[in-house]
Design a protein around this motif. Structure first.
Motif, PDB file in Angstrom:
ATOM      1  N   SER A   1       0.820  -1.216   0.000  1.00 16.80           N
ATOM      2  CA  SER A   1       0.000   0.000   0.000  1.00 16.80           C
ATOM      3  C   SER A   1       0.849   1.258   0.000  1.00 16.80           C
ATOM      4  O   SER A   1       0.318   2.356  -0.005  1.00 16.80           O
ATOM      5  CB  SER A   1      -0.931   0.003   1.211  1.00 16.80           C
ATOM      6  N   ASP A   2       2.151   1.118   0.010  1.00 19.28           N
ATOM      7  CA  ASP A   2       3.060   2.266   0.023  1.00 19.28           C
ATOM      8  C   ASP A   2       4.197   2.002  -0.961  1.00 19.28           C
ATOM      9  O   ASP A   2       4.575   0.856  -1.177  1.00 19.28           O
ATOM     10  CB  ASP A   2       3.620   2.476   1.430  1.00 19.28           C
ATOM     11  N   HIS A  28      -2.615   4.015  -0.939  1.00 21.15           N
ATOM     12  CA  HIS A  28      -3.340   4.214   0.321  1.00 21.15           C
ATOM     13  C   HIS A  28      -4.153   5.498   0.258  1.00 21.15           C
ATOM     14  O   HIS A  28      -4.426   6.139   1.261  1.00 21.15           O
ATOM     15  CB  HIS A  28      -2.387   4.224   1.524  1.00 21.15           C
TER      16      HIS A  28
END
Length: 301
Positions: A1-2, A28
Motif C-alpha cells: 500500500s506504500d 493508500h
C-alpha cells in the motif's frame, strides 16, 4: 500500500539484491496531486487507480508520470470494499450521523522545524507558533462551533497525524474535543459517523465522498501548500472545480459553510452530490476482486 523504499525493498538490497518479484502498488489514497517526483523512479508492475480522472492523469499522453496503460488498472482501492459494506449496513439500520470529524494534513515544514528542536518543550513551542496550529485550533475552539455542537448534539472528533498527537495534550484542547487516533476506533469509523468531514488536502475526503458524507475544505495556506513547498504539488484535481464541498480560506468562512450545511439539514448541495456520484469508476464492494484479477494478469505477461 506504500511505495516508500522500506516497503518497496523490505530487505537490504546491498546484501541480497533487488529481487525478481513483481511490485503491485495498491495505494493508500486516491492521487489528487502531482506525486511524479516520488513515484517515477520506482519500478511499478501494477498501479491501482480509483477514478477515471486519476487514471487519465497517470496514463494520458503528456502525463508527468512514467507509468502507462500497461501498468495502471482502474479497479478502486481495496479498502473501499469494507467501507461500502459498512455504509450499506448503517443505512439499512437507519443509523444517523453523530459526529463532526476534523482531519488536517500534517505539514512537512512544521515537522522539520520540530525535528530540530532541542527538547519537548521547544517542540511544543514550535508547533504552537505555526500557522497550521493557530488556524486549526482557532477553528476547533470557536464559540460558534461549540454552539453548533450543542444545537445538534454532535461530537467533535479531531483526527491528527501521530507526530502531532504525541505533542498535543488534553490541557491545550477544549474539553469537548475527542482527540484521535484512539485504540479501537478507525478512521473509517469516524468517516461513517460523520455528518460533516472537514479537511484541508487529505485524500480521505475521497473516502467520505465514496459513502456520500459531506465534505468541507479549510485551505488557509493553499498558496504555499500547493506550489511545491510540501511533497504535494497541484495536479489534475482542482478543489473549487472538482471538490466534494465548499473551500474556505478562513475560520469565519469555514464556520459559515458548516452553518449553511446545518441549515440544509446536513444534506449535500446538488453540485457536490453530483461530483461524488460521478467521480468513481466503481462504487461497490468489488474492488478487491478487481485488484486480484489485475494481479493475475501479470502472470500472463
Amino acid at each position: 500500500s506504500d511505495a516508500a523504499l522500506p516497503s518497496y525493498f523490505p530487505i537490504d538490497r546491498k546484501r541480497f539484491g533487488g529481487g525478481g518479484g513483481r511490485f503491485v502498488f495498491l495505494q493508500h489514497g486516491v492521487i489528487w496531486n502531482d506525486l511524479s517526483r516520488w513515484l517515477n523512479d520506482k519500478r511499478i508492475d501494477r498501479f491501482i487507480a480509483s477514478t477515471p480522472a486519476e487514471y487519465a492523469a497517470l496514463t494520458a499522453d503528456g502525463s508527468v508520470y512514467s507509468v502507462t496503460e500497461r501498468e495502471v488498472r482502474l479497479t478502486g482501492l481495496a479498502r473501499f470494499d469494507a467501507l461500502h459494506r459498512r455504509a450499506a449496513l448503517k443505512s439499512s439500520q437507519g443509523s444517523a450521523p453523530t459526529t463532526i470529524t476534523v482531519m488536517p494534513t500534517w505539514r512537512m515544514n512544521v515537522a522539520e522545524d520540530m525535528d530540530r528542536a532541542a527538547d519537548p518543550e521547544e517542540r511544543r513551542a514550535i508547533l504552537r507558533g505555526s500557522t497550521f496550529y493557530r488556524q486549526w485550533t482557532a477553528f476547533i475552539s470557536d464559540p460558534r462551533l461549540l454552539a453548533l455542537l450543542n444545537r445538534t448534539g454532535f461530537r467533535l472528533a479531531f483526527f491528527v497525524h501521530p507526530s502531532l498527537a504525541a505533542v498535543l495534550t488534553g490541557d491545550v484542547l477544549p474539553d469537548y474535543v475527542e482527540l484521535h487516533p484512539q485504540t479501537g476506533v478507525s478512521l473509517h469509523d469516524l468517516v461513517l459517523e460523520s455528518a460533516a468531514f472537514i479537511t484541508d488536502y487529505s485524500s480521505t475526503a475521497f473516502d467520505a465522498a465514496y459513502v456520500d458524507r459531506n465534505v468541507l475544505y479549510f485551505q488557509f495556506d493553499a498558496d504555499t501548500f500547493l506550489r511545491g513547498d510540501h511533497p504535494a504539488r497541484s495536479g489534475y484535481f482542482d478543489y473549487r472545480r472538482d471538490g466534494f464541498g465548499p473551500v474556505a480560506d478562513s475560520v469565519e468562512e469555514l464556520i459559515g459553510n458548516l452553518e449553511t450545511l446545518e441549515l440544509n439539514g446536513f444534506q449535500a448541495a446538488e453540485t457536490y452530490a453530483h461530483r461524488a456520484a460521478s467521480t468513481f469508476a466503481h462504487r461497490d464492494a468489488g474492488n478487491c476482486a478487481r485488484i486480484f484479477e489485475s494481479v493475475l494478469e501479470l502472470e500472463k505477461d
